[in-house]
Design a protein around this motif. Sequence first.
Motif: not given
Length: 305
Positions: A166-189
């Motif tokens: 329900g957010t703009f970082v939802e799909s695997s492709a969106e997560i890929d793009r997000f992680l490639a461009n920020v200095d913050i790690d991930l909560t895997l849900d």
Amino acid sequence: MKAAVAGAPVSFGVFEMTPEGADTVGPDDMLELLSAAGYRGIDLGPVGFLGRGDELRTRLRRFDLELAGGWVQLPLSDDDAFAASLPGLDEALRVFAEAAENGQDRLPLPTLADDGSAARRSAPGRGETADPLAEAGWSRLLANTETAAARVRAAGFEPTFHHHAGTFVESSAEIDRFLANVDIDLTLDTGHLLIAGGDPLDVVERWGDRINHLHLKDVDLAELRRVLAAGGGMRDVWSSGAFVAFGRGDLDLDAVLDAIDARGFGGWVVVEQDVLNGPGVSIAAFRDERAADQRDNREALRSWL
């Protein structure tokens, strides 16, 4: 596994989507149930639910629990709305600091997330089609995430980012793009990843070194697909019972935890079984069902935690 296991208010129907005025399980009752079941921590839930200052610290000490983290939702793709949300982030960070004064083996992780949109919340798992985010929106989302992360670090904590249906970082492709461009790690849900059609094992393989927080859910995929096929939104998913106790759904719990353990993960594993209690439901019966589920969830993790 070097990690520690925490429970969460959302597993008892207490979170931002809880209907106004609904009967809920109280904080002392909830913490007593989790502590007795062998959990070592708890997520924050709505700011103020566990108390503030001395009340918060005393409550955590009484039940021998630490604060694991807490959800901070931000409208990251809208500059004006993001600026207006920063006092709320600062307020949450003060609560984290108040809890940390107890002294903790692991500091709580402020868990940042995007706010998404009404269109996306109405079409979980289908957001890229229902409401694609334009390039300018992505630029704002990434820049505002970095701003929020810097604010968290300035307060003495390490941030984590929660991909969420329900957010703009939802799909695997969106997560890929997000992680490639920020200095913050991930909560895997694991649950929200399954809503978006992702594979938790693939995610651990691809992003394992960037996972600093884990929200562990099991999902009845047949029920989830029924809700989504009927056009249900996130509220319908939460109300449907699609999030189930470990072993009653389709998550390969053993494989996911083995993969996480192989990466040397040593943070918080937060057990979440998102539920909404429906109108007219006996809160006593609801509380007993949730308590039984959380005992079962804790026992299911004994081989690792």
